[in-house]
Design a protein around this motif. Structure first.
Motif, PDB file in Angstrom:
ATOM      1  N   VAL A   1     -47.710  97.497  31.498  1.00  5.10           N
ATOM      2  CA  VAL A   1     -49.084  97.775  30.714  1.00  5.10           C
ATOM      3  C   VAL A   1     -50.211  98.474  31.497  1.00  5.10           C
TER       4      VAL A   1
ATOM      5  N   VAL B   1     -46.080  98.349  19.888  1.00  4.54           N
ATOM      6  CA  VAL B   1     -45.520  98.614  21.012  1.00  4.54           C
ATOM      7  C   VAL B   1     -44.230  99.338  20.980  1.00  4.54           C
TER       8      VAL B   1
ATOM      9  N   THR C   1     -39.014  93.790  27.145  1.00  4.43           N
ATOM     10  CA  THR C   1     -40.680  94.203  26.823  1.00  4.43           C
ATOM     11  C   THR C   1     -41.268  93.018  26.043  1.00  4.43           C
TER      12      THR C   1
ATOM     13  N   VAL D   1     -42.826  94.793  18.817  1.00  5.27           N
ATOM     14  CA  VAL D   1     -42.286  95.953  19.679  1.00  5.27           C
ATOM     15  C   VAL D   1     -41.015  96.374  18.983  1.00  5.27           C
TER      16      VAL D   1
ATOM     17  N   LEU E   1     -49.295 101.031  21.481  1.00  4.27           N
ATOM     18  CA  LEU E   1     -48.885 101.410  23.018  1.00  4.27           C
ATOM     19  C   LEU E   1     -47.683 102.065  23.096  1.00  4.27           C
TER      20      LEU E   1
END
Length: 689
Positions: free
Chosen positions: A365, A385, A460, A494, A514
């Protein structure tokens, strides 16, 4: 004791049959997927089947000495066949399931993709379920439909005018660029309502079940729940056929479904709509490999229906529809786009740009992304994410030159076992043969250091959990269940591309997104890699709150790359125009028509030579690229391990029909002589590696 005398079945007394008095000839499309037999065959209609043998019904006929299924296309007074015609053996069902409009569409799709009519009809008409046909159809409530409020479409140039065209029954064609945060299902429902209010039917095709649910709910609210049915592969055979029959019998006004629904026999078809036409799910994996967008374009043209192709991004094919003036763009002005979009920041993946926090560094990140996520979580909003790949560590690569790390024994990809820690990640293990690799050395540069080629979604999620202690982390897709929605609270989601859940609440959205490992999306050797990367990024970024409400998107990719700049500017239409121009410059679809011919070297050469020979007789100039050796699974009937090649055939777009015709003829010639090796032919393939 005497035995009862059994009456001989009709099939044993054909000598006593007589032909129907009126239109005794039936033209039948037999279910034989051989290119050299891709045409209707004439049969005689016996008197006892005269009433049942209507166009569109399923029949059984004797073909090449055996009984096969088929569809009765039409009745005629005479046949062009000079010999004696065989009889229709049986009408399987008196239900006319193949309409003339769908018959024409199936033929057009087969011709466009150098395919066989029988293969396309198999996609269009589901298997019969006798018990369902015998059921009494339930009564459906079809309330009157009011004209929709045009306020939602008024935010777009030409949006309100498009609704007016649908309400007037005109065949308007449009490519719609949806704003970020837009309720695309609501806009589709309004378009369907305008069409139904004008007395015509609507058909909406979407990529997956989650989109089907959203579109069905929106259309049901506008038209009434009984007026809409969903057609998907997830339905069982009986329920799918039950719903399909309701459409065929004209009991419903609108259909929502996945790719096979593009052939649904909607009565008085007025609107054909597709959402996110660049999604891989819209490409049929079975021969002749049609794409939903192209099927709907052909159907809209033939049926005189309106067409709506919508998405957050825009494909080069959709851009071609706009630039050829066959479709009009429906887009918002730049001020409206800026007001609706989040702030997008691009940052390269380098060590100096990573956050100082060791856990954030492990999660890859960057400092800017870490800060954006922290602010969103602090405001009580979820953070999305996006990770390009599923799994834990899908592959490893050399830390120095990034060459994929491979096993010394079988050349399979190396990965790390799940459950390792940063202090002790464990020995790399081959994902093919399972052998451990204790002494890796890169075959390219000799380095012994490894790095993650792409870190999967599960790994992740673990790393982000350590980077943001006390924050709940959810996963969607990548082996985990795909979440439809998540609550509007501080947590990290995620997700793999296409599995991003919505945030609950009509005015809610993610505080930040992100988009990690952008280089992994952009480094694939594929014609559509940039277009696909932008589509995935925009789909995730569209779920984020506007910039005025603090919404931020951080994409980990080099900002100088044109596709990244298109994301930063939120300009998918401009990027699609540049993409189409670049494809025209290098001669790739959709600027040209291209066919991929794959098979054994001898079979590929056979097809290519036949096409070139046919083109010499006054046809277009066919350019041949290759052949080259490819690494793909063998076709049925081919031996494992046999060398396979691919040749690309290219012609100007205006000569695409001729190329498809030559390829079909070449396949028919091979089928006639029973050539042993199969050849796979794909027109305008979605992927050209």
């Amino acid at each position: 004791m005497s035995r009862p005398v059994r009456k001989a079945p009709a099939s044993r007394t054909r000598g006593e049959w007589s032909a129907a008095a009126v239109q005794p000839v039936a033209r039948v499309a037999v279910d034989v997927p051989l290119p050299h037999l891709d045409r209707p065959f004439d049969y005689r209609v016996p008197t006892h089947l005269d009433e049942q043998a209507r166009p569109g019904v399923r029949v059984r006929v004797r073909f090449a000495g055996r009984l096969v299924d088929g569809f009765l296309l039409e009745r005629a007074e005479e046949s062009g066949h000079t010999g004696r015609l065989a009889w229709i053996d049986k009408v399987v069902s008196p239900e006319p399931v193949l309409t003339p409009e769908v018959t024409t569409l199936c033929r057009a799709v087969a011709d466009r993709y150098a395919g066989v009519f029988a293969d396309v009809v198999r996609m269009a008409v589901p298997p019969r379920h006798a018990r369902v046909e015998a059921e009494t159809p339930r009564e459906r409530e079809l309330p009157p439909v009011e004209a929709p409020d045009p306020a939602g479409w008024a935010r777009y140039q030409h949006g309100a005018a498009y609704l007016d065209a649908l309400a007037g029954g005109r065949a308007a064609h449009a490519v719609w660029q949806a704003l970020p945060g837009e309720s695309w299902a609501a806009r589709f429902a309004e378009a369907a309502a305008a069409t139904v209010a004008a007395g015509r039917g609507a058909l909406v095709v979407v990529p997956d079940q989650r989109d089907v649910d959203a579109a069905c709910a929106a259309l049901g609210e506008r038209l009434g729940p009984d007026a809409v049915v969903a057609l998907t592969a997830e339905l069982g055979p009986a329920e799918r056929y039950r719903r399909w029959l309701a459409v065929r019998r004209g009991a419903v006004r609108a259909v929502v479904g996945t790719r096979s629904a593009a052939f649904a026999p909607v009565e008085k078809l007025g609107l054909l709509a597709a959402w996110d036409d660049g999604d891989d799910s819209h490409a049929e994996p079975r021969a002749p490999y049609p794409q939903v967008r192209d099927v709907l374009v052909a159907r809209a043209h033939a049926a005189g229906a309106a067409l709506l192709v919508g998405g957050y991004s825009r494909t080069a094919e959709a851009q071609l529809l706009v630039e050829s003036r066959w479709a009009s763009p429906i887009v918002a002005d730049r001020a409206t786009v800026r007001a609706a979009a989040p702030r997008v920041t691009a940052i390269g993946e380098t060590d100096t740009q990573l956050a100082r926090d060791p856990d954030a560094r492990a999660a890859r990140v960057p400092a800017v992304a870490f800060e954006a996520a922290r602010q969103a979580l602090g405001a009580g909003r979820p953070v999305l994410v996006q990770v390009p790949r599923a799994g834990y560590l899908p592959w490893l690569s050399c830390a120095h030159c990034r060459e994929p790390a491979r096993c010394r024994h079988c050349a399979g990809p190396l990965g790390l076992p799940r459950g390792g820690t940063d202090a002790d990640p464990g020995l790399p293990i081959c994902r093919w043969c399972g052998r451990a690799e204790p002494a890796f050395r890169c075959s390219g540069c000799g380095s012994r250091r490894l790095r993650a080629g792409v870190v999967g979604s599960r790994r992740t999620a673990e790393e982000l959990g350590r980077a943001f202690p006390g924050v709940s982390v959810r996963t969607s897709g990548g082996g985990a269940p795909v979440l439809a929605t998540v609550p509007a609270k501080a947590e990290i989601v995620v997700a793999t591309p296409g599995a991003e859940p919505d945030v609950e609440g009509t005015a809610a959205g993610y505080g930040a997104a992100l988009l990690l490992d952008g280089w992994a999306l952009l480094s694939r050797a594929d014609l559509r890699v940039a277009e696909e990367a932008l589509r995935r990024w925009l789909a995730a970024a569209a779920l984020v709150r506007p910039h005025a409400e603090g919404g931020r998107v951080i994409v980990v990719a080099e900002s100088a790359v044109p596709v990244v700049q298109a994301l930063v500017r939120w300009d998918p239409a401009g990027f699609a125009a540049e993409e189409l121009a670049s494809r025209a410059e290098v001669g790739f679809p959709p600027a040209v028509r291209m066919a991929a011919v794959e098979g054994t070297p001898g079979a590929v050469a056979d097809v290519v030579d036949a096409v070139l020979a046919a083109a010499q007789d006054g046809g277009p100039e066919v350019e041949v690229l290759g052949p080259v050796e490819i690494d793909t699974p063998p076709e049925p009937g081919e031996a494992a391990g046999e060398v396979r090649e691919r040749a690309l055939l290219r012609v100007p777009r205006t000569d695409g029909r001729a190329l498809a015709r030559y390829l079909h003829a070449a396949q028919a010639a091979r089928s006639t002589r029973k050539a042993p090796d199969a050849v796979r032919v794909r027109l305008d393939p979605a992927e050209i590696g």
